[in-house]
Design an enzyme around this catalytic site. Structure first.
Site, PDB file in Angstrom:
ATOM      1  N   HIS A  74      30.130  50.033  41.418  1.00 45.08           N
ATOM      2  CA  HIS A  74      31.282  51.446  41.010  1.00 45.08           C
ATOM      3  C   HIS A  74      30.141  53.037  40.145  1.00 45.08           C
ATOM      4  O   HIS A  74      30.832  53.787  40.458  1.00 45.08           O
ATOM      5  CB  HIS A  74      31.613  51.081  39.909  1.00 45.08           C
ATOM      6  N   ARG A 125      32.778  49.874  49.157  1.00 45.15           N
ATOM      7  CA  ARG A 125      31.827  50.165  48.289  1.00 45.15           C
ATOM      8  C   ARG A 125      30.571  49.451  48.312  1.00 45.15           C
ATOM      9  O   ARG A 125      30.570  48.505  47.918  1.00 45.15           O
ATOM     10  CB  ARG A 125      32.302  50.204  46.160  1.00 45.15           C
ATOM     11  N   TYR A 184      30.893  39.693  40.337  1.00 48.23           N
ATOM     12  CA  TYR A 184      32.102  39.787  40.597  1.00 48.23           C
ATOM     13  C   TYR A 184      32.303  39.409  41.913  1.00 48.23           C
ATOM     14  O   TYR A 184      33.312  39.669  42.214  1.00 48.23           O
ATOM     15  CB  TYR A 184      32.339  40.544  40.042  1.00 48.23           C
TER      16      TYR A 184
HETATM   17  C1  LIG Z   1      43.499  56.916  33.668  1.00 47.17           C
HETATM   18  C2  LIG Z   1      42.775  56.113  33.266  1.00 47.17           C
HETATM   19  N1  LIG Z   1      42.484  54.507  33.098  1.00 47.17           N
HETATM   20  C3  LIG Z   1      40.898  53.857  33.140  1.00 47.17           C
HETATM   21  C4  LIG Z   1      40.288  54.530  33.923  1.00 47.17           C
HETATM   22  C5  LIG Z   1      39.543  53.573  33.936  1.00 47.17           C
HETATM   23  N2  LIG Z   1      38.380  53.661  35.380  1.00 47.17           N
HETATM   24  C6  LIG Z   1      37.257  54.670  35.522  1.00 47.17           C
HETATM   25  S1  LIG Z   1      37.078  54.094  37.264  1.00 47.17           S
HETATM   26  C7  LIG Z   1      38.385  52.800  37.458  1.00 47.17           C
HETATM   27  C8  LIG Z   1      38.827  52.047  38.648  1.00 47.17           C
HETATM   28  C9  LIG Z   1      38.955  53.101  39.716  1.00 47.17           C
HETATM   29  O1  LIG Z   1      39.131  52.910  40.902  1.00 47.17           O
HETATM   30  P1  LIG Z   1      39.690  52.598  42.333  1.00 47.17           P
HETATM   31  O2  LIG Z   1      41.499  53.673  41.936  1.00 47.17           O
HETATM   32  O3  LIG Z   1      39.453  52.173  43.211  1.00 47.17           O
HETATM   33  O4  LIG Z   1      38.390  53.909  42.980  1.00 47.17           O
HETATM   34  P2  LIG Z   1      36.407  53.688  42.614  1.00 47.17           P
HETATM   35  O5  LIG Z   1      36.026  54.010  41.758  1.00 47.17           O
HETATM   36  O6  LIG Z   1      36.736  52.349  43.663  1.00 47.17           O
HETATM   37  O7  LIG Z   1      36.559  54.805  44.012  1.00 47.17           O
HETATM   38  C10 LIG Z   1      38.728  52.978  36.154  1.00 47.17           C
HETATM   39  C11 LIG Z   1      40.291  51.549  35.930  1.00 47.17           C
HETATM   40  C12 LIG Z   1      39.728  56.069  34.102  1.00 47.17           C
HETATM   41  N3  LIG Z   1      39.236  57.245  34.432  1.00 47.17           N
HETATM   42  N4  LIG Z   1      41.516  56.922  33.677  1.00 47.17           N
END
Ligand SMILES: Cc1ncc(C[n+]2csc(CCOP(=O)(O)OP(=O)(O)O)c2C)c(N)n1
Ligand SMILES: [Mg+2]
Length: 391
Positions: free
Chosen positions: A289, A285, A298
């Site tokens: 985020h 990425r 970080y």
């Molecule tokens: C069930 C749930 N827990 C927490 C969140 C908060 N949250 C949003 S994005 C994220 C991280 C996701 O990381 P990843 O699966 O690696 O996807 P990326 O954003 O890197 O594409 C979190 C914890 C959420 N949206 N849904």
């Protein structure tokens, strides 16, 4: 071969591509286009599957165009958010090849279940790129028809869509809509962080034991917001598949050709009744985020720079140039198309009407509900109570 150039075989001008077993620094990584733009004819994956992407020149050019366009539209979205025109944006910067490669590997009848970041797949499905902007501007729920485009609504709840996708895939089996070339397959997108969710692991179990026509496509972009990969797993993610009883493969997610070839193979296996598989698209990425995040808190700049050298667009450009697949004007013409499409998009986003507050009661139930009607009427009376209210 450039159009209108009959008799000159472009292929004959080219250096013969190599074949190889997946070896080198990461022996498990399936790569068909190196960061230097060298095409590898075929790669044998760890389980003996042979992957290749021997496409036509038109298709190579098409993939490049897709990559440039989705990056430009994404950059426009980030700019719009910074100017206060969107509430939030989740950028795909750096992940274009994983998304375009897998998106173009889908056949018309295949169904995709995205997260909130799959703008590149959405584009490949032929959906008007304006659609997610309504969602991120907060003026609608993201208005495309999932059935028409075979692309489900964005899902913010991490991992939930993998269960929806698995249920959909089990339905395909129950309806007998698989088994041949015209069979249907399902792809579920999710991130590295999502692999720690119960939903995703449950989806793996159900897909496995019901032999569902599923492809689990994990874009490992190395972070779940600020949490690095080592906080999610002690083994490479693709190896998790073995424990659930289906194949897993790691592909270079910055390589559009490998992403295409690996996804095509997995989808075709699924539609022919060979069950689910997991693809780990190893990528990065490059941005934040979302626009509400500051990654400098970080991660270190040198890490980002190292991935910059693996840029998915630069390697495709180098390939097209070295192999003389494009004429001199091609890159400028693609850039111009990207510029004008993003400008057009910006104008349309700025012109999106704000919704009337009362529309929040719409689309809750297909045939309405007495309780909702009551709430709507109460809300209307409340809005009318404001002095000079036009609402
Ligand atoms: C069930 C749930 N827990 C927490 C969140 C908060 N949250 C949003 S994005 C994220 C991280 C996701 O990381 P990843 O699966 O690696 O996807 P990326 O954003 O890197 O594409 C979190 C914890 C959420 N949206 N849904
Ligand atoms: Mg991630």
């Amino acid at each position: 071969m450039a159009k209108g150039d009959p008799g000159v075989s472009t292929r004959s001008r080219r250096a013969a591509p190599r074949s190889r077993k997946a070896t080198g620094a990461d022996p498990d990584l399936v790569q068909l286009l190196t960061p230097e733009g060298e095409r590898i004819d075929s790669v044998t994956g760890p389980d003996g599957t042979v992957y290749r992407a021997d496409l036509t020149d038109d298709e190579y050019r098409g993939l490049y165009r897709d990559l440039v366009l989705v990056r430009k539209l994404d950059a426009e979205a980030t700019a719009l958010q910074r100017q206060g025109e969107l509430g939030l944006w989740a950028s795909l910067l750096g992940q274009e090849a994983a998304q375009v490669g897998s998106g173009r590997a889908l056949r018309t009848q295949d169904m995709a279940f995205p997260t909130y970041r799959e703008h590149g797949v959405l584009y490949c499905r032929g959906i008007d790129p304006i659609m997610p902007f309504g969602l991120f501007r907060g003026v609608d729920q993201g208005g495309w028809d999932p059935n028409e485009f075979k692309f489900n609504m964005y899902t913010i709840v991490i991992g939930a869509q993998t269960l929806h996708a698995t249920g959909y895939a089990m339905g395909i089996t129950m309806d007998g809509r698989m088994g041949g070339d015209d069979g249907e397959a399902v792809i579920a997108y999710f991130g590295d962080g999502a692999t720690s969710q119960g939903d995703v692991n449950e989806a793996f179990v159900w897909a496995s034991v019901f032999n569902a026509p599923m492809v689990f496509f994990c874009q490992n972009n190395q972070y779940a917001i600020s949490e690095p990969l080592e906080r999610q797993t002690r083994v490479p993610l693709y190896q998790r598949a073995a424990g659930f009883g289906f194949p897993g493969v790691r592909v270079d997610g910055n390589d559009v050709l490998a992403s295409y070839a690996v996804t095509r193979t997995a989808l075709d296996n699924a539609r022919h009744g060979q069950g689910p598989s997991l693809i780990e698209a190893y990528t990065y990425r490059m941005g934040a985020h979302t626009t509400s995040d500051d990654p400098t808190r970080y991660r270190i700049a040198s890490e980002v720079e190292a991935w910059q050298a693996k840029d998915p667009i630069a390697r495709m450009k180098a390939f097209l140039t070295k192999q003389q697949i494009v004429d001199a004007d091609f890159f400028a013409e693609v850039d111009e198309q990207a510029r004008s499409e993003s400008l057009h998009l910006r104008e349309r986003v700025l012109a999106m009407p704000d919704p009337q507050p009362v529309t929040m009661f719409d689309n809750v139930y297909p045939n309405g509900s007495p309780l909702l009607d009551e709430q709507r009427a109460k809300f209307n009376r409340y809005m009318e109570s404001f002095e000079g209210s036009a609402h």
